[in-house]
Write a protein that holds these residues in place. Structure first.
Motif, mmCIF file in Angstrom:
data_model
loop_
_atom_site.group_PDB
_atom_site.id
_atom_site.type_symbol
_atom_site.label_atom_id
_atom_site.label_comp_id
_atom_site.label_asym_id
_atom_site.label_seq_id
_atom_site.Cartn_x
_atom_site.Cartn_y
_atom_site.Cartn_z
ATOM 1 N N THR A 247 95.405 -0.672 62.600
ATOM 2 C CA THR A 247 95.368 -1.639 61.515
ATOM 3 C C THR A 247 93.988 -1.675 60.867
ATOM 4 N N LYS A 248 92.968 -1.609 61.702
ATOM 5 C CA LYS A 248 91.607 -1.628 61.175
ATOM 6 C C LYS A 248 91.405 -0.455 60.214
ATOM 7 N N GLU A 249 91.793 0.715 60.688
ATOM 8 C CA GLU A 249 91.639 1.900 59.853
ATOM 9 C C GLU A 249 92.410 1.754 58.551
ATOM 10 N N GLN A 250 93.643 1.219 58.678
ATOM 11 C CA GLN A 250 94.483 1.105 57.491
ATOM 12 C C GLN A 250 93.893 0.122 56.484
ATOM 13 N N ILE A 251 93.378 -0.990 56.987
ATOM 14 C CA ILE A 251 92.795 -1.977 56.070
ATOM 15 C C ILE A 251 91.599 -1.361 55.340
ATOM 16 N N GLU A 252 90.782 -0.638 56.097
ATOM 17 C CA GLU A 252 89.618 -0.008 55.476
ATOM 18 C C GLU A 252 90.027 1.000 54.418
ATOM 19 N N PRO B 268 79.046 9.385 61.623
ATOM 20 C CA PRO B 268 78.519 9.473 60.262
ATOM 21 C C PRO B 268 78.277 8.080 59.688
ATOM 22 N N LEU B 269 77.277 7.965 58.857
ATOM 23 C CA LEU B 269 76.953 6.672 58.254
ATOM 24 C C LEU B 269 78.075 6.166 57.361
ATOM 25 N N GLU B 270 78.969 7.082 57.009
ATOM 26 C CA GLU B 270 80.119 6.688 56.199
ATOM 27 C C GLU B 270 80.809 5.465 56.778
ATOM 28 N N ASN B 271 80.828 5.411 58.122
ATOM 29 C CA ASN B 271 81.485 4.294 58.790
ATOM 30 C C ASN B 271 81.040 2.936 58.280
ATOM 31 N N ILE B 272 79.760 2.835 57.935
ATOM 32 C CA ILE B 272 79.344 1.537 57.401
ATOM 33 C C ILE B 272 79.168 1.591 55.884
ATOM 34 N N PHE B 273 78.808 2.767 55.371
ATOM 35 C CA PHE B 273 78.566 2.861 53.930
ATOM 36 C C PHE B 273 79.815 2.509 53.137
ATOM 37 N N LYS B 274 80.988 2.808 53.688
ATOM 38 C CA LYS B 274 82.194 2.578 52.911
ATOM 39 C C LYS B 274 82.487 1.098 52.700
ATOM 40 N N ARG B 275 81.791 0.238 53.441
ATOM 41 C CA ARG B 275 82.011 -1.188 53.211
ATOM 42 C C ARG B 275 81.280 -1.675 51.973
ATOM 43 N N PHE B 276 80.226 -0.953 51.598
ATOM 44 C CA PHE B 276 79.357 -1.510 50.576
ATOM 45 C C PHE B 276 79.915 -1.529 49.152
ATOM 46 N N PRO B 277 80.700 -0.507 48.733
ATOM 47 C CA PRO B 277 81.210 -0.569 47.352
ATOM 48 C C PRO B 277 81.940 -1.869 47.073
ATOM 49 N N ARG B 278 82.738 -2.300 48.023
ATOM 50 C CA ARG B 278 83.478 -3.534 47.836
ATOM 51 C C ARG B 278 82.526 -4.725 47.668
ATOM 52 N N MET B 279 81.514 -4.739 48.520
ATOM 53 C CA MET B 279 80.579 -5.844 48.475
ATOM 54 C C MET B 279 79.842 -5.870 47.137
ATOM 55 N N VAL B 280 79.413 -4.685 46.693
ATOM 56 C CA VAL B 280 78.684 -4.600 45.434
ATOM 57 C C VAL B 280 79.588 -5.047 44.290
ATOM 58 N N ARG B 281 80.857 -4.646 44.354
ATOM 59 C CA ARG B 281 81.802 -5.053 43.312
ATOM 60 C C ARG B 281 81.865 -6.576 43.225
ATOM 61 N N GLY C 43 74.959 11.185 50.861
ATOM 62 C CA GLY C 43 74.605 11.548 52.241
ATOM 63 C C GLY C 43 75.287 10.701 53.291
ATOM 64 N N SER C 44 76.488 10.198 52.959
ATOM 65 C CA SER C 44 77.130 9.336 53.952
ATOM 66 C C SER C 44 77.627 10.124 55.152
ATOM 67 N N GLU C 45 77.533 11.476 55.059
ATOM 68 C CA GLU C 45 77.960 12.278 56.212
ATOM 69 C C GLU C 45 76.843 12.372 57.264
ATOM 70 N N THR C 46 75.651 11.876 56.934
ATOM 71 C CA THR C 46 74.538 11.911 57.884
ATOM 72 C C THR C 46 74.905 11.151 59.158
ATOM 73 N N GLU C 47 74.617 11.773 60.287
ATOM 74 C CA GLU C 47 75.041 11.155 61.544
ATOM 75 C C GLU C 47 73.898 10.440 62.242
ATOM 76 N N ILE C 48 74.256 9.388 62.922
ATOM 77 C CA ILE C 48 73.263 8.610 63.657
ATOM 78 C C ILE C 48 73.948 7.975 64.859
ATOM 79 N N ASP C 49 73.180 7.612 65.852
ATOM 80 C CA ASP C 49 73.733 7.059 67.083
ATOM 81 C C ASP C 49 74.563 5.804 66.804
ATOM 82 N N ARG C 50 75.693 5.706 67.515
ATOM 83 C CA ARG C 50 76.571 4.580 67.229
ATOM 84 C C ARG C 50 75.946 3.234 67.593
#
Lengths: 145, 656
Positions: free
Chosen positions: B18-23, B327-340, B356-363
């Motif tokens: 469900t989480k994935e689907q909502i996102e 990948p940072l995408e995990n959090i970056f994808k939340r921001f467009p909505r917020m900015v909107r 560069g949202s594919e850049t990886e970093i420790d979870r």
């Protein structure tokens, strides 16, 4: 009836009691190296490496505003659990574990409490008098420090 | 809400999906809104809503089911082009997604689902009704709409149904009376045994009847858990078949990965950490042994084995680290909505560019980044980017630009957030600092503009004169600074008055292990992160000594045509009993484009250290106080504790 076990420790010539359920272990200092922490508050004695866990040590004398006293053979570190963290209390010595009836603890000593709020009560037993310590209060830090 | 009798595992799976689907829904909605009125997006959202509807019904989360059902109706209209996508439809959809997320959170936390959904249901119905009147008007022209259509029917049986094939056959018979069945899954259901049947029967059904009629027909059969009917259009039908094929391919690729409980990986990481500590210890012992038993064959064997262990250690560490990378995408994808949402609220038009949202970093780091980045974004939207008319006046493009980018740099990740707004005003900051009494005028006059900028990270500083509900929430950028600091990161500001501001966050790839130089000052052991170090010099030789100049209290070192301030570590950390410094070394370090020389008494060696956080004990009202200059502690091979110096904090505190 309501018998509780307490760990009794000594500072200067007074005896203090803490709830045994809070105590994780008691260590001698010869087995432990205390690493001083630069720029830490005055009452912090340092930090120990307790089998891979970092445990800060509070010097009970300093924290309670007493004269500083050399570490001796009798000195002990009481490792307690305070708000889910392990913290150590450096005391002059640990004498024993005793049982007291809850009814012999006097919790209504406002005069003492206002001055040093970590003393939660006084235990009277025959001729002895022990101070019952609220251990979490000792490790709680006020803003002004 | 009825969760009795449900497996925890089922619930976990449901929540994860469900989480994935909502996102995903939110992501696609944003795409739609950006004018990419792409059919694929609509289909995708539809699929997500539909599957949330189905799974929530199975799990017994009724509110979630009814909301997703209503949303599905709305989307069906859009999909069949009976309805236009306008702002109100978008807002309703976004709102619905928010509510779904709220319910999801409630379920996660195990609290009663008390989201109020009547409003949104009414809104959706209202929109649909409005549209129906249009449609009715249309239907007066007989050619306007094709009546017959293909339906996708999904039937879920009760778990305890026996002889599912018979039930399926009955349904097949009943439906055949009112239309034609073109495809069923499983295909030859008559031959399928109960074990292999699963719980679901899917049919493609062609009929001229209304949905209600189909429902009625199917419900004459007992022991059905749920029935869903979707109307399909011709062209989508073809696409669906395609889609299913693609999904099959996807599944076959997916098989090479497994989902692992993150706690297990954390445990492995801890073990690797201990392994590395022991490994360093073994290396030390072996060096000692080598000196004592120079010619012993066994020593050579030991050294060989050790060098192999070192190799394994490095690889093991890299692999475990990489499993923790996201990948940072995990959090970056939340921001467009917020900015909107924020730009709507502020009445500003803002384009958010993410790179560069594919850049990886420790979870462990990634989740901690949400707050600081959110804060900086809010700040940029609220205070950075000007209002439209102001921008036009200044001759800028009316639409503001916000850029969030990430890239890897050696063993670091650099995240930059730039806006093309009004920039930071140094004089304004000065005035504010004085006003709030954070520093004295004398002090400010001695500081460079760059140093003054850093005051915006001080607690109690907030440039917003009016409190807005966007960024003026009573917390300032000091929270950002402390968040980044906890992650062993650094934050830097670049600003160009009138042109914009950039915040540059530099973070280590991982928090757990790093390369450090071990130094000793009396009984204290410190670790200096290697990545800050540029050069190490011995003071002993007179040439070096001559290059140290004393100006009042401050010592300046002449190094490669540059004058850099010296920090004597033992003085800085107030370690008494100063030793004569003729054996000392100068370590040149760089922090945020500035250089410092650390004067240290003894350099022990360079080694890998496992960082242990002392964050639980450090901070306001915490036991160890604001121990700003130490970012963590490492237990060295011999059990000694080394304090990891926070070089950026030391340099800043030294300056002030």
């Amino acid at each position: 009836m309501d018998q509780n076990q307490f760990v009794i420790f000594v500072l200067e010539d007074e005896e203090y009691a803490i709830d045994i359920s809070k105590v994780k272990e008691i260590n001698r200092l010869k087995d432990m190296a205390i690493y001083k922490i630069p720029k830490a508050p005055y009452y912090i004695e340092g930090m120990i490496n307790l089998r891979g866990t970092l445990v800060p040590i509070v010097n009970a004398r300093k924290k309670l505003g007493m004269d500083v006293y050399e570490i001796t053979k009798r000195s002990r570190i009481i490792v307690v659990n305070s708000y889910g963290q392990e913290v150590g209390l450096l005391v002059d010595g640990v004498s024993c574990v005793e049982e007291f009836d809850l009814s012999c603890i006097d919790f209504s000593l406002d005069e003492i409490k206002t001055k040093s709020d970590y003393i939660a009560g006084v235990i009277h037993e025959e001729k002895r008098m022990l101070f019952y310590i609220d251990i979490e209060k000792i490790f709680y830090v006020e803003q002004d420090l | 809400m009825n969760t009795d009798g449900l497996d925890v595992e089922d619930l976990c799976l449901f929540l994860e999906e469900t989480k994935e689907q909502i996102e995903k829904m939110e992501e696609e909605l944003l795409k739609l809104e950006n004018g990419q009125e792409d059919e694929e997006s609509i289909h995708c959202i539809f699929r997500m809503v539909h599957s949330i509807k189905g799974s929530s019904a199975i799990m017994g989360f009724e509110k979630m089911t009814s909301l997703s059902h209503a949303l599905e109706n709305l989307l069906a209209k859009i999909r069949e082009k009976e309805m236009h996508i306008d702002l109100s439809v978008m807002n309703i959809s976004f709102y619905a997604v928010d509510l779904l997320r709220e319910m999801y959170t409630n379920i996660c936390e195990g609290t009663e689902c008390n989201t109020y959904i009547d409003d949104i249901l009414e809104q959706i119905n209202h929109t649909l009704r409005q549209d129906k009147s249009h449609k009715n008007a249309k239907e007066e022209h007989p050619s306007a709409k094709e009546v017959s259509s293909t339906h996708k029917i999904e039937i879920v049986f009760d778990e305890d149904v026996e002889m599912k094939c018979i039930k399926a056959f009955q349904i097949n018979e009943i439906l055949s009376q009112i239309g034609t069945i073109s495809k069923t899954t499983p295909a030859d259901f008559i031959q399928v045994s109960d074990e292999n049947f699963g719980d679901t029967l899917v049919m493609l059904f062609y009929t001229e009847e209304e949905d209600e009629k189909i429902y009625k027909q199917i419900h004459s059969i007992s022991q059905l858990k749920s029935v869903s009917i979707k109307k399909l259009q011709r062209d989508t039908l073809d696409k669906m078949n395609e889609g299913e094929k693609i999904q099959e391919n996807y599944i076959s690729k997916e098989k090479s990965t497994i989902r692992v409980d993150i706690n297990k990986i954390d445990k492995i990481l801890n073990l690797v950490g201990e392994f590395i500590t022991d490994k360093e210890n073994l290396n030390q012992i072996s060096l000692h042994l080598k000196k004592v038993y120079k010619n012993d064959v066994q020593i050579h064997k030991l050294l060989n084995t050790l060098s192999h262990i070192n190799l394994i250690g490095t690889q093991l560490q890299d692999i475990v680290m990489s499993t923790r990378m996201l990948p940072l995408e995990n959090i970056f994808k939340r921001f467009p909505r917020m900015v909107r949402d924020l730009s709507l609220k502020c009445n500003k038009e803002i384009d958010l560019i993410i790179e560069g949202s594919e850049t990886e970093i420790d979870r462990g780091i990634i989740e901690e980044l949400v707050d600081p980045i959110t804060h900086l974004l809010r700040n940029a939207i609220d205070h950075g980017i000007e209002e439209k008319h102001e921008r036009i006046q200044k001759g800028k493009k009316p639409i503001g630009n916000l850029k969030l980018s990430a890239k890897s740099e050696e063993r670091h990740v650099v995240i930059t957030l730039s806006d093309d707004g009004c920039g930071l005003d140094v004089n304004k900051i000065k005035r504010k600092v004085l006003e709030k009494g954070i520093a004295t005028e004398d002090k400010l006059n001695n500081l460079s503009d760059k140093d003054i900028l850093y005051y915006i990270f001080e607690p109690g500083f907030s440039t917003a004169t009016k409190v807005s509900d966007i960024s003026g929430r009573g917390v300032g950028l000091d929270v950002v600074k402390s968040n980044i600091r906890q992650l062993h990161g650094m934050i830097d500001i670049q600003t160009d008055k009138g042109k914009g501001t950039s915040f540059i966050i530099k973070l280590p790839l991982t928090l757990a292990i790093s390369q450090a130089l071990i130094i000793k000052e009396q009984e204290y052991t410190f670790a200096l992160p290697v990545y800050n170090i540029i050069e190490i010099l011995r003071i002993k030789n007179s040439y070096t000594d001559k290059r140290i100049h004393k100006v009042g209290e401050i010592e300046i070192f002449h190094w490669r045509e540059e004058a850099i301030p010296l920090i004597r570590v033992e003085q800085y950390f107030k370690i008494d009993n100063l030793l004569p410094t003729n054996k000392a070394s100068i370590i040149i370090v760089a922090v945020a484009e500035r250089k410092f020389g650390f004067v240290v008494n003894k350099i022990v060696k360079e080694q890998q250290i496992v960082i242990k956080s002392i964050g639980d004990f450090v901070g306001q009202n915490k036991l160890l106080g604001n121990l700003e200059d130490i970012s963590g502690v490492s237990i060295l091979g011999d059990g000694t504790l080394a304090y990891i110096m926070d070089i950026s904090s030391v340099s800043r505190n030294f300056n002030q």
